[in-house]
Design a protein around this motif. Sequence first.
Motif, PDB file in Angstrom:
ATOM      1  N   ARG A 105      33.270  47.912  40.351  1.00 38.05           N
ATOM      2  CA  ARG A 105      34.082  46.293  40.247  1.00 38.05           C
ATOM      3  C   ARG A 105      33.209  45.660  41.680  1.00 38.05           C
ATOM      4  N   GLN A 106      32.172  45.222  41.367  1.00 40.91           N
ATOM      5  CA  GLN A 106      30.916  44.714  40.911  1.00 40.91           C
ATOM      6  C   GLN A 106      30.939  43.595  40.574  1.00 40.91           C
TER       7      GLN A 106
ATOM      8  N   HIS B  85      33.400  47.627  29.637  1.00 42.65           N
ATOM      9  CA  HIS B  85      34.089  47.970  30.641  1.00 42.65           C
ATOM     10  C   HIS B  85      33.869  46.089  31.632  1.00 42.65           C
ATOM     11  N   THR B  86      34.575  45.333  31.234  1.00 42.63           N
ATOM     12  CA  THR B  86      33.741  43.878  32.130  1.00 42.63           C
ATOM     13  C   THR B  86      35.348  43.255  31.995  1.00 42.63           C
ATOM     14  N   SER B  87      35.777  43.142  33.987  1.00 39.74           N
ATOM     15  CA  SER B  87      36.657  42.470  33.478  1.00 39.74           C
ATOM     16  C   SER B  87      36.751  41.032  33.852  1.00 39.74           C
TER      17      SER B  87
ATOM     18  N   THR C 288      44.516  37.660  39.002  1.00 42.77           N
ATOM     19  CA  THR C 288      44.233  39.266  37.917  1.00 42.77           C
ATOM     20  C   THR C 288      43.472  39.556  37.143  1.00 42.77           C
ATOM     21  N   GLU C 289      43.406  40.185  36.311  1.00 41.63           N
ATOM     22  CA  GLU C 289      41.601  40.371  35.575  1.00 41.63           C
ATOM     23  C   GLU C 289      42.511  41.568  34.882  1.00 41.63           C
ATOM     24  N   ILE C 290      41.615  40.825  33.303  1.00 37.95           N
ATOM     25  CA  ILE C 290      42.200  41.197  31.674  1.00 37.95           C
ATOM     26  C   ILE C 290      40.766  42.015  31.841  1.00 37.95           C
TER      27      ILE C 290
END
Length: 855
Positions: A325-326, A347-349, A356-358
């Motif tokens: 989450r950093q 693993h990048t959002s 919202t996240e993608i």
Amino acid sequence: MKISTVLRFGTYIPVFMALVVLTTLVFSYRQMAEMHTAADNVLQIRNSINDINQIVFSYILYHEDRPKTQFAAGYEKLAGLIDDTQLNSEEQRSLLENIGRNNDAIKTQFAQLVLNYDIRDTVSSAEFQRTETALENSLMQTSYEADTDAAHLRSLVDAVIRDTQTKTTGLVAGAVILATLASTPFLAFTRRRITKSLTGLSQGASVIGSGNLDFIVEEKGDDEITQLSRAFNRMTADLKSVTASKTELEKEIEKRKQAEESLKKSEQRWATTLASIGDAVIATDKAGNTAFMNAEAELLTGWTLREASGRPVEEVFHVVNEQTRQVIESPVAKVIRTGQVCGLANHTSLVRKDGTEIPIDDSGAPIISEGGDITGAVLVFRDISRRRKVEDRVRQLADQWQLTFDSITDPISIQDKDFKLVRVNKAYADAVRMKEAELTGRKCYEVIHGLTCHIAGCPHQKTLETGKSSTVEFFEPRLGIYIEASTSPILDKNGEVTGTVHIAKNITARKKVAAALQTERAKLTGLLKSMEDGVGIISADLQLEYINPAMEAEYGPVAGRKCYEYFNNRSDVCPWCRNDEIFAGKSIRSDVQSIKTGKIYEVTYAPLKNEDGTLSKLTVWHDITERKKVEELKDGFIGMVSHELRTPLTIITGAVHTALLEGLPPDERDVLLKDAAAGAESLENILGNLLELSRYQANRLVLANEPVNIRKAVDEVVEQLKGKSPAHRLKNHVGERISVVADKVRIERILHNLIENAIKYSPDGGDVTVTASQEDGFLVIGVSDQGIGISLADQARLFLPFERLERLTGGIKGLGLGLVVCRRLVEAHGGRMWVESEEGKGSTFYFSLQLEKKD
Ligand code: ADP
């Protein structure tokens, strides 16, 4: 000469000719008009003459007053017409004058006629008539002449008119032909000159039009077309000089236009590409502020270009690590700093504007100007949610596959074309006591067989060769087990075999079972072969599936026949067949007689479950033909024995009871007692035979060994039987000293049975003779009679237990036991027994006894 001059000449000639024709026509017209007027007048003159004639006739006929006035008018009219008529020729004028004269003559004659009539009263009628007739004739003559002249005049005038017309036409035609002939050479010459020059000009124009400005049109003469050609050549020369500079200019303009269009197209293409590209694109300026976003970038970030424009890219492109989450630094700063292309960590959002996240995958690249300066950065990223899902699914499937692969208890390997292990499952690794990783890349024959090449009949090799699955069973001494190895081909897109899937099964247990089964099967086959009973398997549709050798020997080969055909020669199912019950699961036992052999079987039927779940019928045939016969005989025998025993017993009982009565005379009592004794003897004999047979069958026949004088023995028996029939003569022809070592009681029983039979079966009496002779160490004793005799066929059945030849014996009583007992006893003494007989002629029963016993 100039073309205009030529054309002018060409024009004058027709004009001149037209004037000539016109003048001629005017002249002709005037002449014609005059002639037509004259012709009309002549016609009217002729008509007036006719009118006058009519008037004259009318007067001659009726002598009325009216014609008189009419005549005066007619005369005036004709005279006026003659005066008015202008004629050209002398002949015509002369004729006209004649007509005038005749008119005047008619006037005079008519006046005389009127006068004659008016004075008719004054003259005689003859005078009057004569004068009248003369005047009438004269009038007719004058009138005729006048009319003839008028007609002639008319024809002359008409001829003049026709002549004038012909002349005028000829003149006009001549003028036209002359004009045409005169102008044609001018016109032909002019046309040729104009056409030739114009063709030259036209060719020149098309050559010049095709780009050849060096073409020069021919300049000949000094007419107008030559002037035109000259002007044309000048124009071509001018055009040539102008074109040279203009072409250059146009080329330049065209080049620029093309360059502009290509630039425009390129810009449009890039704009369209960026807008429609599946990946999201964000471009920044050098300071890292958002300068451009395509539609996909707007969609993914949730920002519009208008909102994002000028904002720091980190604000718009806000990325965090999915797991920690950093916040992750945007690659833009790094790209601008280093000038290098860089990608994001896994693993990048992307955190969208709405929070919202993608999951995304991205890369950044510097924007470098022509001068080599970094003017900004471009970020390319895409939504990888779908890909992530697919990857997860693929991973999951791979895990599942691995788990499944490892869960299979049979060792499985995937091998390439070089026999190298590509992959093995856990069972395989366990079986060879190695780790899966160690096995990869090793040759399978090394690992399994410890060899340097594949074994003969290797299924992997076979599958590589044939492209088909292959299976082989073998014993592997290194592992001490039986293995069933099967291989299936792995094919590439072109259908080429690239390797195999190899499954090895430990079939040691199965092999042992199969071997045991084989042994059992052999035993069973041996048993079935050696069984006297028949064994068979019959299908539900009554097809014989199996028959053991015993049955086959009896009934022949099955040859696909149904049971009812095979055993009973039937073409349909036996009516007593209980197949339904058996196939319903019931075991049945029943006695069945074969129609084919007549044999009786005790048959046991039981349902038999086949491997495929269907049922067949296991059938065991136990031959009970003999037993049945014996049973039948036994039943008959019991009846017979009871009957045979009861008869002497009844005699004994009756005789004894009667003998015991008081006051019975002694001789009668003696007879009764003798009857009782005979009955007892008979009883004793029957029981004796029965006992001997049962001893023989129980193997308890023990013979006494004593010297037996045959003659004496025969005498004793004859003594016992002589009272039986006074009709028979019992003769003993046995020599006195003939004796054997034997059981005396048994020899006497044999003789008793044979002599008694000889008496019984010669109902008409006769000789019963006993003889004895020695043959090959045997004493052969014969008992012959002269009785009913026995056929050859019946002789074969004679010595069987309870066998009686009922057909011959008729009412003669017996048990069918005597001969059997005789034979058994003779055989027990080591001899044999036979008969010689002819039906109706008597029989001789022989038996032999060993003269000296060999111990
Ligand atoms: P049984 O006399 O009690 O019937 P045997 O065993 O003595 O029984 O004889 C069997 C059969 O053989 C007789 O029933 C008879 O048909 C036939 N048989 C025996 N002896 C003679 C004979 N001497 N002549 C003709 N038939 C004979």
